[in-house]
Design an enzyme around this catalytic site. Structure first.
Site, short mmCIF file in Angstrom:
data_model
loop_
_atom_site.label_atom_id
_atom_site.label_comp_id
_atom_site.label_asym_id
_atom_site.label_seq_id
_atom_site.Cartn_x
_atom_site.Cartn_y
_atom_site.Cartn_z
N SER A 1 46.87 61.48 43.35
CA SER A 1 46.52 62.62 44.19
C SER A 1 46.31 62.16 45.62
CB SER A 1 45.26 63.33 43.67
OG SER A 1 44.12 62.50 43.82
N ARG B 1 44.42 63.57 49.49
CA ARG B 1 43.52 64.58 50.06
C ARG B 1 43.29 64.29 51.52
NH1 ARG B 1 38.60 62.42 47.86
NH2 ARG B 1 38.52 60.22 48.41
N GLY C 1 48.80 49.96 47.77
CA GLY C 1 49.56 48.86 48.36
C GLY C 1 50.98 48.78 47.85
N HIS D 1 45.18 49.81 53.72
CA HIS D 1 45.17 49.67 52.27
C HIS D 1 43.91 50.33 51.75
CE1 HIS D 1 45.06 46.98 48.47
NE2 HIS D 1 45.74 48.09 48.25
N ASP D 2 44.04 51.21 50.76
CA ASP D 2 42.88 51.97 50.29
C ASP D 2 41.75 51.07 49.81
OD1 ASP D 2 44.23 51.19 47.96
OD2 ASP D 2 44.65 53.24 47.29
N THR D 3 42.10 49.96 49.16
CA THR D 3 41.06 49.07 48.67
C THR D 3 40.32 48.39 49.81
OG1 THR D 3 42.42 48.65 46.72
CG2 THR D 3 40.52 47.22 47.04
N THR E 1 42.35 54.25 39.25
CA THR E 1 43.53 53.95 38.44
C THR E 1 43.62 52.44 38.19
OG1 THR E 1 44.70 55.87 39.32
CG2 THR E 1 46.03 54.12 38.33
N ASN F 1 43.41 42.13 40.44
CA ASN F 1 43.85 43.48 40.09
C ASN F 1 43.80 43.64 38.57
OD1 ASN F 1 45.13 44.94 42.58
ND2 ASN F 1 45.74 42.80 42.76
#
Length: 493
Positions: free
Chosen positions: A16, A18, A83, A242-244, A265, A302
């Site tokens: 998703s 947002r 990523g 990068h979201d992390t 996830t 990971n």
């Protein structure tokens, strides 16, 4: 620090996306989700792609909602994504086709071919990145192997958030934290490893110039402003794209003796360090040295994460069993402990189609009882994840040479109370869960630092801690967890 400001975080995840409004009042952040949309792969002729033009349209919808619903001056916009995935641009800056999804099968068998040219040990010595067949370097090499026309036509490669920043501003650059996920960056110099890339036949001319997290890229393009209804210039910031990297930036109380888990996830479990750790032990543990904000390295592993449960729930919904997450946790709590264990990172679970069937088949193949009920499958996944956390924690302590005294879980998975308690029990460490919206908060906080509304990352983390509640889970050591850990170690080799 400056007083009040509004920022927009555009946070795209694997399932998703947002657009989140962050209001900074000079002391705390408040969040408001303006727009949410489904995201996922589209399969065409046997290949998996991202529908990037729909993603772009959804981003513009979120910007338009801000002007329609809020209408106040905006201090910044930034995009972050998962990523490894990328798009290719031609010499006129036009996108050459939809980007491939990282789970596409085109990288099957590719790592072995890559390491016939460049041994993995040498690649790790340069990049410090964990072996995963989804990494950008393997995706690009698959294009070399098949003679992909797009690669021959390409003038520049941009990672996913860099594409959106280019479309927002007209500036084509690569942000450091997202570039580090490619396995094509020199971990020590923090620049492209052009020699290694060239050895693989990947054209180095396509690699973009790099910028540091916290760089103001420029103002929103006039056409985008007009489409969204903005009347004043809006700066666009490359945060930790990068979201992390953003999630880790938002972890309160992160210090040299704590370990973080960005839980969603994927579970990204690691420590924040000043320089990469690249040695034989790190290679053997298959850890990764990804770029962090504020000149840090995210030494992490990971782990498959809640993908196991997300895919299981999706299968049960197809079969007519639409259980809520709370329902699933109740059933898991009532199931028999430690009946069956799996390796969450086994290739069996990368993209199996029917996850519960894949879990049962794995248990059957490894001589364990098959989890027969929904609750048993869920408990198997959660206990196995907690045991993976324990193993990774042990490895991180060996690499850093220090005891890691607490586990800080952020992200959507921090809401899973049963997993947090299992993690505390398995690791025999207190777990502090929250904030849930770590990625968006890190994005917003980095914008606030870049635009001088916050002094630095330290004050930003303090502000986040003051803004949102967290929950502590005390460990309950048990011989049963030790026995399960021994079984898990045997199972995973």
């Amino acid at each position: 620090m400056m007083n009040t400001a509004n920022f927009l975080a555009i946070d795209l995840g694997a399932s998703s996306g947002r657009v989140v409004l962050g209001r900074w009042d000079g002391r705390c952040f408040a969040l408001q989700e303006l727009h949410r949309f489904a995201n996922g792969p589209v399969t065409v002729l046997g290949h998996m792609y991202w529908d990037i033009l729909r993603q772009w349209d959804e981003i513009k919808t979120g910007l338009a909602k801000y002007t329609a619903q809020v209408g106040e001056p905006l201090a910044g916009i930034a995009v972050d994504t998962w990523g490894v995935d990328f798009g290719l641009l031609d010499k006129n800056g036009r996108l050459l086709g939809n980007p491939y999804h990282y789970r596409d099968a085109r990288t099957d068998g590719i790592p072995n071919l890559v390491h016939q040219r460049v041994p993995f040990s040498r690649m790790f010595q340069v990049t410090g990145i964990q072996f995963m067949q989804i990494n950008t370097v393997y995706q690009l090499f698959s294009m070399v192997q098949t003679g992909e026309p797009q690669l021959a036509m390409a003038d520049m490669m941009l990672m996913m958030p860099d594409i959106f920043h280019y479309w927002l501003t007209g500036r084509k650059v690569g942000e450091y934290t997202i570039a580090s996920t490619s396995q094509m960056l020199d971990a020590r110099s923090r620049q492209w490893a052009t020699g290694l890339v060239a050895e693989l036949g990947i054209p180095t001319a396509i690699l973009p110039p790099l910028v540091s997290p916290g760089t103001i890229l420029g103002d929103l393009r006039r056409d985008v402003m007009a489409d969204a209804g903005f009347t004043r210039p809006v700066p666009v910031v490359a945060t930790g794209s990068h979201d992390t990297a953003n999630a880790v930036a938002a972890v309160p109380d992160l210090d040299a003796h704590s370990v973080y888990i960005s839980s969603g996830t994927w579970s990204l479990m690691g420590v924040e360090i000043p320089e990469p750790i690249i040695n034989e032990d790190a290679l053997a543990l298959n850890v990764t040295n990804e770029g962090g904000v504020a000149n840090t390295i995210r030494l992490l592993k990971n782990i498959a994460g809640l993908w196991l449960l997300q895919e299981s729930r999706r299968q049960w919904q197809r079969e007519g069993y639409d259980y809520s997450w709370d329902d699933l946790m109740v059933q898991a709590a009532q199931a028999e402990p430690f009946r069956s264990l799996i390796d969450p990172d086994a290739a069996d679970f990368l993209n199996p189609g029917n996850m519960p069937a894949a879990i049962r088949a794995y248990c059957r193949r490894t001589g364990q009882p098959e989890p027969e009920t929904i609750g048993a499958v869920v408990r198997c996944c959660l206990e196995s994840l907690a045991l993976r956390y324990r193993a990774v924690l042990d490895g991180l302590e060996r690499l850093t040479g220090r005891r890691l005294q607490k586990i800080l879980i952020v992200g959507g998975g921090s809401q899973n109370r049963l997993l947090s308690q299992f993690a505390a029990d398995a690791c025999e460490r207190p777990v502090i869960a929250g904030p849930v919206e770590a990625t968006a908060l890190g994005n917003l906080m980095m914008q606030a630092v870049a635009t001088s509304h916050l002094d630095n990352i330290t004050t930003g983390r303090q502000a986040i801690a003051a803004s949102f509640p967290r929950q502590t889970f005390a460990p309950h050591p048990s011989p049963a967890w030790h026995e399960a850990a021994a079984r898990f170690a045997h199972l995973t080799g």
